[in-house]
Every structure is written in structure tokens, then in C-alpha cells.
Design a protein around this motif. Sequence first.
Motif: not given
Length: 425
Positions: A13-17, A56-57, A73-77
Motif C-alpha cells: 500500500r502507498p504511504v501517507a506521510v 518518525v521523531r 522511506l523505500a516507498e518515496a524512492g
Amino acid sequence: MRQQGTTTGPRHRPVAVLLGPRPAEVAAARRAGARAVVVAPEPSVPSDREGAERRVRTDWRDHPRLVGAVARLAEAGHGRARVFGFGPATALAAARANEALGLPGTPASAVSALMDKAALRARANTLHPARPVSFARCGRAALIPFLTTLIGYPCVIKPRAGTHGEGVLVVHDEAGARAAAPYYPEITDLLVEEFLEGPELAVQTLSRQGRHRVLGWTRTLPAPAPAPAPAPDPGPPAHAPTAAGHDAPVALDPATAEAVRALVRGVLDLAGHRDGPSHTEVVLTARGPRLIETHPHPGAEEVTQLLRLAHGTDVLAHALTAGLGLPAPVRKPPATAHAGLRYVDFPPGSGPADAADVLAAARALPGVVRVRLQVPPDATVHRAPTGTLHHAYVLATGPTRPALTRSLDRATTLLHTPAPAPRPG
């Protein structure tokens, strides 16, 4: 055959930062089918029960550190992540991070354009050049009485780049303008503009590749204006009246509804806003709809929740699915005919008394969906709120408008009930 936009498993699934999110935003990521990564400088961020898979602090206000954290984050790449900011400050930080990482989203320049109230007013006036909204820039507080006379009374004074309605004053005459001048720094950056008369709407919009979809609107209920100070003392400057609440749904005639949509879309086009949510305040004047402000983020949590109750439209989930290329959430038919939101503010020197009992009694009323304190239960407030900040609010639904009003009135009355005097020992 797998539908386009679906995934084969949770790790794909894609990541929402999410930058400094509220719990509602983390929960919306779960509803959208995304994995949530929360970025916040302090450890007290939403917990796993809201759906966050990673915390992520990092101080998201530090642009290099934020970009570095997201880049790891691997997903960002692989283009399967995007940074989201659903508040006044986080929206700009998210846009800058997405640009730096080559991720999709509205350019930071467009976010900044929506936050520049003077430039936005000038752009909006091009949409109705025959009857523009009168305004003037003000760089020195000493010029306020002169500029307000030029604009005419009543008029509004606001910081050019303010947020949450802070620093917004309404002046009704020259004496009020003179009283307002010391309220601001001598060297300042203000906007003085005409006061717009008429019903006010809060419009929620989602943009995608330059196409703007109006998700819905609520009617903003004005709070009673403060009583004028007796002559000859003008008293302290009058803050702009805060909203008393919102109601939905709002029925407009077809011509007015189309004019509201055209104004909102025109303003977003002129600002270069192409992707993501926005929240626009519009007044239905005798000359037609006129812009108050547009913000590059959704409305307050309670306003988006109201829209969800009244229209079945999940604004936050729509924003997340659009940004991540996921299927749009299915609109659920509203389970109510009417929904309303009322704000509660306590006089200085008081606060929510016997909070547990009062909250329980208010929440037990027919149709009440949520009662939330924005201050600690045992707090004593020291000043009246200004702008869009309030001490508490009540959300409720009802089968009829009178039934809804009765529940909201009873709930707000309960929250205002003073604590009983202690018995003598």
C-alpha cells in the motif's frame, strides 16, 4: 483481474506521510487504504490505535531534516509515498518536501499564493471587475485611521499572512480605527478591506491535476457582535466576531450554487492550486458571492466531520486517496436529515466545571454525536478566544431542524452550567 489502484497486500500500500497530524487524519489514512507514517518533533503523536504504522521523531519545520527523513522511506524512492499537511503551517512544509523529493502535489508557490491574503484578494477581484471588494495594503499601524476612512465603515483589518483568524479586527468608525492602531506593531503588514454583508459559507474542495471538485459546503453561523463601547471611550479594538457554529446541508438556488462554485474554482485557478484539498470562506452578498479567504488545507476537524455527517462525504479520505492515486472512497448516504455544529466559549476566569458529569449529560442528549473540550477539563481560561479557536464544541444530528436545534441548545447550555458552590464543611 485486479482493479487498477488496488494492491496485493498491506506492505504494497502507498504511504501517507502525515506532518504533525491530528488523530482524525491518521484514521482517515486507514480508511483511504494507505499506510500512515507520522512525522512529529515530540513523542506524543497519535498511537497505533489510530492506524499509524510508523512514527518518525523529526521536526517537520526543519526542511532538510524532513526531506532526509522522507527520502529514507523505500516507498518515496519508488513514487509510492506523498507528504501531507492538513494545517496552515504543515501545508506549506508538505508542498516544499514533495517538490524536493519529486513527488506529486501542488507547488509550494501555489500554497504560498493562497496564504498571501492581499495577493489573493487582488486575484479574486479580477473575477468580478465591475464590483470588486475594496481593499488596501497597510505597512504602518499609524496609517490605519486614514486607510479605514478610504475603505469606508465598517471594515476589516487583518494580517496579510495570519492564520486561525488571529489579529482580525472589525472597526465601525474612526474612533474604533484609532483604537485599533496600537494593537499592531508600528511596522506591520496588514490588509484593510470592506466588510462583506450576507450569509457565509465554508466550502470544501478537492483539486486534482487542475480540476476542482466542490465536495460540499456548510453555513457559518455568526456569533453575536460585541456591544459597542459607550462614548466617548471607544474601548479596546473589536475582534472580528467568531463563528457560533455551522449547519448542513445548505440548500441554494441553482444560480447561486453555480456562482459559488465558479468563484471558488476561479480563485484556485488564479493561485495555481492544482492538487489537494482547500477550504474557502464565501459571503453571499447582494452583489453575488465574494471571497473572504481560501486556505490550502481542509477545514477544521469538526467542520469536515460535519460534512461527513450531513453529506456522507469523507473530505480527509478523499484528499489522501487523490494524492496517493488510490480509488476514491465510496460516498455513504447520510444517515441524518440535518446536522449542526456549535462552539462553546467560557468567559475569562471560568472554565468547564464538573467536566465528567457535564460531558456525560451532554453526550446522552438525542442526536449528539460528539462533545469535545479543547481545553483541559479543570482549566480556567484567561481570555476570550479569537478567530477560529474555541474552548469546546458540540456536533449533533436531527430528523428535523427544530429537533437538531433543541439538542444543540441543551448541550451548549449544559457546558455553560457553573459548578455548584461547595458545601460548608
